[in-house]
Design an enzyme around this catalytic site. Structure first.
Site, short mmCIF file in Angstrom:
data_model
loop_
_atom_site.label_atom_id
_atom_site.label_comp_id
_atom_site.label_asym_id
_atom_site.label_seq_id
_atom_site.Cartn_x
_atom_site.Cartn_y
_atom_site.Cartn_z
N ARG A 75 109.73 12.40 29.41
CA ARG A 75 109.03 12.74 28.15
C ARG A 75 110.01 13.42 27.22
NH1 ARG A 75 105.55 17.81 26.80
NH2 ARG A 75 104.94 17.26 24.68
N HIS A 118 107.15 17.33 17.87
CA HIS A 118 107.34 18.54 18.70
C HIS A 118 108.01 19.60 17.84
CE1 HIS A 118 107.67 19.99 23.10
NE2 HIS A 118 107.99 21.01 22.35
N GLU A 163 101.28 20.60 21.47
CA GLU A 163 100.79 21.98 21.29
C GLU A 163 100.51 22.33 19.82
OE1 GLU A 163 103.53 24.60 23.27
OE2 GLU A 163 103.17 23.70 25.22
N ASN A 292 99.62 21.11 28.97
CA ASN A 292 100.76 21.99 29.26
C ASN A 292 100.21 23.29 29.82
OD1 ASN A 292 102.31 20.02 28.13
ND2 ASN A 292 103.06 21.23 26.40
N TYR A 294 101.15 26.92 31.89
CA TYR A 294 102.18 27.86 32.36
C TYR A 294 101.60 29.05 33.08
CZ TYR A 294 105.65 25.13 29.95
OH TYR A 294 106.47 24.10 29.58
N GLU A 351 103.59 19.34 30.78
CA GLU A 351 104.56 20.42 30.97
C GLU A 351 104.04 21.43 31.98
OE1 GLU A 351 105.98 22.54 27.55
OE2 GLU A 351 106.07 20.71 26.34
#
Ligand code: AZF
Length: 445
Positions: A75, A118, A163, A292, A294, A351
């Site tokens: 990606r 992005h 995002e 994504n 985290y 991600e």
């Protein structure tokens, strides 16, 4: 061993401004991140992306690293300023680097997954209002159409935005990211225009009859109340609406959370960006949702907070170099919630990864903490799969250490170490661990 399904997509992810460098080559124009990073005080140690990892020139070596790793997909994002370097000028040759990159990936048996945006908006578009302006929606559609016509038959997976919460809130509301504005009205407008441009681009993709799949990537953070007190539970609900549902609901349900609109009214005096028909465009059916993940958020009620009335409290888990709690259960909880609240939409984890204080010792990097982080999160994803979850693949952030936005090069997320003096790449222990997971298509119990 915990086996992953046949055909499960293992990948790695990067983004143009974070790895490419060559910001003055190939006819590239300036982006808002060139401007922001070259503005004193905005980025740690004055770091910027002029060279970054020099992926623009070293992409063949990097693809060899990917091939040796054994991933099935890579990606990456396309830098809009390479295609529209200045107002009124389209530079299709700006795509030549990406055509070389994509052909080399396909020859290596690696599926390209392209993120259209992005965060590196052409500076001339920001000068024209940026994401605060509805004009940018049509410019994004024009840009997307060029990509689809030039690369659509080669690229099987497209992500409209990465995002949009960060691009709008950090860029226009909190000023922590480019363009560095602190204006909540612009932040809400930017969020709406990012979502609207997503919807128009999905519709365009369908109109062109392209055979791949298209979706959007959202940074999603499951929110937990600091206690079972009703006021903390209500605070978590508000934070979840602001952090997650603000983007999930329009894209997957065609409506903003009612309470968000009421709060926007209270904070900025109305949501004047929404026009009739917008939400129908935004909720154009997608083929997958990119997630994504985290870490999680833990919040308590705090009447002193003017925006949401919440206060963040630290979770009890260990921390990464970003001071993010390691909380793999949050990934399972998030995926389960998506399935519960938004249906069985196909999901890619686009991600997941961690920054640690990596050191080179005798030519190696023993990042056991990153291996532990990834093993725990792979296990959480596996648990969701075992329960019938529609998870299609997993992209580790990141292939290599790179420019971590306002932190510059001080935070290392890669499974490959980058020596920024020499730009040499050194696969970390996590690279070899991931290589074995891919070979086994499994993780240890
Ligand atoms: O903070 C780590 C990553 N998070 N998602 C967006 C990427 O550009 C970041 O480097």
């Amino acid at each position: 061993m915990r086996k992953f399904p046949e055909g499960f997509i293992w990948g790695t992810a990067t983004a143009s401004y974070q790895v490419e460098g060559a910001t003055r080559e190939g006819g590239r124009g300036r982006s808002i991140w060139d401007t922001f990073a070259h503005t004193p005080g905005k980025v740690a140690q004055g770091h910027h992306g002029d060279v970054a990892c020099d992926h623009y020139h070293r992409y063949l070596d990097d693809i060899q690293l990917m091939k040796d790793l054994g991933i099935s997909s890579y990606r990456f994002s396309i830098a809009w300023p390479r295609v529209m370097p200045e107002k009124g000028r389209v530079w299709v040759k700006g795509l030549d680097f990406y055509k070389r990159l994509i052909h080399a990936l396909l020859e290596a048996g690696i599926r390209p997954a392209v993120t259209i945006y992005h965060w590196d908006l052409p500076q001339w578009i920001e000068d024209d209002g940026g994401w605060n302006s509805r004009e940018t929606v049509s410019r994004f559609r024009e840009y997307s159409e060029i990509l689809f016509r030039e690369l659509g038959d080669l690229v099987p997976m497209w992500i409209t935005h990465n995002e949009p919460w960060c691009a709008s809130i950090l860029g226009y509301g909190l000023g922590a990211h480019a363009p560095g504005l602190c204006d909540w009205r612009r932040a809400y407008r930017a969020a709406h225009h990012l979502l609207l441009s997503h919807g128009h681009t999905v519709r365009l993709y369908r109109e062109l009859g392209l055979k791949g799949e298209i979706g959007i990537t959202l940074n999603l953070t499951p929110v937990y109340p600091a206690s079972s007190r009703p006021e903390d539970v209500a605070a978590a609900h508000r934070q979840d609406m602001f952090q997650n549902r603000w983007f999930l609901d329009p894209v997957l349900k065609g409506a903003y959370p009612e309470e968000l609109l009421r709060r926007v009214d209270a904070v900025v005096g109305g949501f004047d960006a929404v026009q009739p028909g917008d939400l129908e465009v935004i909720s154009a059916p997608i083929d997958f949702l990119g997630v994504n993940y985290y870490s999680r958020a833990v919040v308590a009620d705090d009447p002193a907070d003017p925006l949401l009335g919440v206060r963040h409290v630290p979770g009890e888990g260990p921390r990464t170099e970003m001071d993010w709690e390691v909380y793999p259960e949050g990934l399972y909880d998030l995926l389960s919630r998506l399935r519960r609240d938004y249906g069985d939409v196909p999901i890619y984890i686009t991600e997941n990864g961690a920054a640690y204080d990596d050191r080179v010792e005798g030519g190696s990097v023993h990042d056991t903490n990153r291996i532990e982080y990834l093993a725990l999160h792979f296990a959480a994803a596996h648990r969701f799969l075992e329960e019938g979850g529609n998870l299609r693949g997993y992209y580790v952030w990141s292939l290599m250490d790179n420019f971590e936005w306002a932190f510059g090069y001080t935070k290392r997320f890669g499974i490959v170490y980058v020596d920024y003096e020499t730009l040499a790449r050194i696969p970390k222990d996590s690279y070899f661990w991931y290589q074995q997971v891919i070979r086994d298509r499994a993780i240890a119990p």
